[in-house]
Design a protein around this motif. Structure first.
Motif, PDB file in Angstrom:
ATOM      1  N   MET A   1      -9.028  49.377 -51.179  1.00  0.00           N
ATOM      2  CA  MET A   1      -8.996  48.697 -49.900  1.00  0.00           C
ATOM      3  C   MET A   1      -7.895  49.278 -49.029  1.00  0.00           C
ATOM      4  N   THR A   2      -8.211  49.565 -47.778  1.00  0.00           N
ATOM      5  CA  THR A   2      -7.238  50.120 -46.851  1.00  0.00           C
ATOM      6  C   THR A   2      -6.226  49.059 -46.449  1.00  0.00           C
ATOM      7  N   LYS A   3      -4.956  49.453 -46.473  1.00  0.00           N
ATOM      8  CA  LYS A   3      -3.929  48.545 -45.981  1.00  0.00           C
ATOM      9  C   LYS A   3      -3.901  48.662 -44.466  1.00  0.00           C
ATOM     10  N   ALA A   4      -3.749  47.522 -43.794  1.00  0.00           N
ATOM     11  CA  ALA A   4      -3.739  47.507 -42.338  1.00  0.00           C
ATOM     12  C   ALA A   4      -2.534  46.717 -41.842  1.00  0.00           C
ATOM     13  N   ALA A   5      -2.006  47.143 -40.693  1.00  0.00           N
ATOM     14  CA  ALA A   5      -0.785  46.528 -40.174  1.00  0.00           C
ATOM     15  C   ALA A   5      -0.916  46.136 -38.711  1.00  0.00           C
ATOM     16  N   ILE A   6      -0.103  45.151 -38.343  1.00  0.00           N
ATOM     17  CA  ILE A   6       0.087  44.747 -36.955  1.00  0.00           C
ATOM     18  C   ILE A   6       1.574  44.952 -36.672  1.00  0.00           C
ATOM     19  N   LEU A   7       1.870  45.651 -35.592  1.00  0.00           N
ATOM     20  CA  LEU A   7       3.251  45.970 -35.239  1.00  0.00           C
ATOM     21  C   LEU A   7       3.640  45.236 -33.962  1.00  0.00           C
ATOM     22  N   CYS A   8       4.767  44.532 -34.013  1.00  0.00           N
ATOM     23  CA  CYS A   8       5.290  43.828 -32.842  1.00  0.00           C
ATOM     24  C   CYS A   8       6.597  44.488 -32.418  1.00  0.00           C
ATOM     25  N   VAL A   9       6.735  44.727 -31.116  1.00  0.00           N
ATOM     26  CA  VAL A   9       7.902  45.420 -30.587  1.00  0.00           C
ATOM     27  C   VAL A   9       8.523  44.570 -29.478  1.00  0.00           C
ATOM     28  N   ASP A  10       9.782  44.203 -29.652  1.00  0.00           N
ATOM     29  CA  ASP A  10      10.503  43.433 -28.634  1.00  0.00           C
ATOM     30  C   ASP A  10      11.989  43.582 -28.922  1.00  0.00           C
ATOM     31  N   ASP A  11      12.799  43.646 -27.872  1.00  0.00           N
ATOM     32  CA  ASP A  11      14.236  43.814 -28.089  1.00  0.00           C
ATOM     33  C   ASP A  11      14.937  42.493 -28.421  1.00  0.00           C
ATOM     34  N   GLU A  12      14.206  41.388 -28.407  1.00  0.00           N
ATOM     35  CA  GLU A  12      14.785  40.091 -28.757  1.00  0.00           C
ATOM     36  C   GLU A  12      14.332  39.683 -30.157  1.00  0.00           C
ATOM     37  N   MET A  27      -3.204  34.502 -39.320  1.00  0.00           N
ATOM     38  CA  MET A  27      -3.987  35.591 -39.912  1.00  0.00           C
ATOM     39  C   MET A  27      -3.824  35.683 -41.433  1.00  0.00           C
ATOM     40  N   GLY A  28      -2.846  34.997 -41.968  1.00  0.00           N
ATOM     41  CA  GLY A  28      -2.638  35.004 -43.416  1.00  0.00           C
ATOM     42  C   GLY A  28      -2.112  36.329 -43.931  1.00  0.00           C
ATOM     43  N   ASP A  29      -2.468  36.648 -45.160  1.00  0.00           N
ATOM     44  CA  ASP A  29      -1.961  37.845 -45.838  1.00  0.00           C
ATOM     45  C   ASP A  29      -2.892  39.042 -45.714  1.00  0.00           C
ATOM     46  N   LYS A  30      -3.820  39.000 -44.764  1.00  0.00           N
ATOM     47  CA  LYS A  30      -4.765  40.108 -44.595  1.00  0.00           C
ATOM     48  C   LYS A  30      -4.078  41.383 -44.115  1.00  0.00           C
ATOM     49  N   TYR A  31      -2.940  41.219 -43.446  1.00  0.00           N
ATOM     50  CA  TYR A  31      -2.287  42.369 -42.810  1.00  0.00           C
ATOM     51  C   TYR A  31      -0.822  42.466 -43.195  1.00  0.00           C
ATOM     52  N   ILE A  32      -0.286  43.645 -42.980  1.00  0.00           N
ATOM     53  CA  ILE A  32       1.149  43.871 -43.077  1.00  0.00           C
ATOM     54  C   ILE A  32       1.678  43.615 -41.665  1.00  0.00           C
ATOM     55  N   TYR A  33       2.769  42.883 -41.555  1.00  0.00           N
ATOM     56  CA  TYR A  33       3.351  42.586 -40.242  1.00  0.00           C
ATOM     57  C   TYR A  33       4.685  43.325 -40.132  1.00  0.00           C
ATOM     58  N   GLU A  34       4.749  44.247 -39.198  1.00  0.00           N
ATOM     59  CA  GLU A  34       5.967  45.033 -38.981  1.00  0.00           C
ATOM     60  C   GLU A  34       6.565  44.656 -37.634  1.00  0.00           C
ATOM     61  N   LYS A  51       2.198  57.999 -42.759  1.00  0.00           N
ATOM     62  CA  LYS A  51       2.462  58.767 -43.994  1.00  0.00           C
ATOM     63  C   LYS A  51       2.020  57.994 -45.222  1.00  0.00           C
ATOM     64  N   GLU A  52       2.201  56.662 -45.182  1.00  0.00           N
ATOM     65  CA  GLU A  52       1.853  55.815 -46.327  1.00  0.00           C
ATOM     66  C   GLU A  52       0.363  55.464 -46.367  1.00  0.00           C
ATOM     67  N   GLY A  53      -0.389  55.939 -45.378  1.00  0.00           N
ATOM     68  CA  GLY A  53      -1.813  55.663 -45.350  1.00  0.00           C
ATOM     69  C   GLY A  53      -2.161  54.257 -44.879  1.00  0.00           C
ATOM     70  N   VAL A  54      -1.233  53.628 -44.165  1.00  0.00           N
ATOM     71  CA  VAL A  54      -1.473  52.290 -43.630  1.00  0.00           C
ATOM     72  C   VAL A  54      -2.034  52.436 -42.219  1.00  0.00           C
ATOM     73  N   GLU A  55      -3.149  51.772 -41.967  1.00  0.00           N
ATOM     74  CA  GLU A  55      -3.766  51.830 -40.647  1.00  0.00           C
ATOM     75  C   GLU A  55      -3.135  50.774 -39.744  1.00  0.00           C
ATOM     76  N   ILE A  56      -2.592  51.190 -38.611  1.00  0.00           N
ATOM     77  CA  ILE A  56      -2.042  50.243 -37.642  1.00  0.00           C
ATOM     78  C   ILE A  56      -3.196  49.818 -36.752  1.00  0.00           C
ATOM     79  N   LEU A  57      -3.509  48.533 -36.764  1.00  0.00           N
ATOM     80  CA  LEU A  57      -4.645  48.032 -36.003  1.00  0.00           C
ATOM     81  C   LEU A  57      -4.249  47.660 -34.577  1.00  0.00           C
ATOM     82  N   ILE A  58      -3.123  46.969 -34.465  1.00  0.00           N
ATOM     83  CA  ILE A  58      -2.708  46.434 -33.164  1.00  0.00           C
ATOM     84  C   ILE A  58      -1.203  46.583 -32.995  1.00  0.00           C
TER      85      ILE A  58
END
Length: 129
Positions: A1-12, A27-34, A51-58
């Motif tokens: 199963m492909t690992k998938a991530a959601i990335l949030c960017v904010d200076d606060e 969303m539960g544990d379906k995604y990695i949250y960075e 590099k780690e083969g994690v697909e960034i979805l959003i």
């Protein structure tokens, strides 16, 4: 199963913690949250996940950040990773910046601060469809 991530960017930090907490709750544990506190940090995370083969979805990115504004960051992301869904989070973005992100970064949506958890969840789900 492909690992998938959601990335949030904010200076606060408090905004990042809130985003991550709300996303995990809905969303539960379906995604990695960075999270990243700057466009520069976010770019490093993107490269590392690739590099780690994690697909960034959003990517959910603030607009007003030191160094690089959110629209510039999302345009740069789009040039390298066009498949990533891009969402801008803002309390201060100009209409011109939002339009520029729509045109040049294929911006999926713009969420205005303060946002609601439902609004965030609906935006993420619609972006994943």
């Amino acid at each position: 199963m492909t690992k998938a991530a959601i990335l949030c960017v904010d200076d606060e930090t408090v905004v990042l913690e809130s985003l991550k907490e709300q996303l995990k709750r809905s969303m539960g544990d379906k995604y990695i949250y960075e999270v990243a506190e700057s466009a520069e940090d976010a770019w490093e995370i993107l490269e590392e996940l690739k590099k780690e083969g994690v697909e960034i979805l959003i990517i959910v990115s603030d607009w007003l950040m030191p160094g690089m504004k959110g629209d510039e960051f999302l345009i740069k992301v789009h040039q390298e990773f066009p498949q990533i869904v891009k969402v801008m989070l803002t309390g201060q973005a100009t209409q011109a910046s939002i339009e520029r992100a729509k045109q040049e970064a294929n911006l999926h949506s713009c969420i205005y601060k303060p946002w609601t958890e439902d609004e965030l969840t609906e935006t993420i789900i619609s972006g994943l469809e």
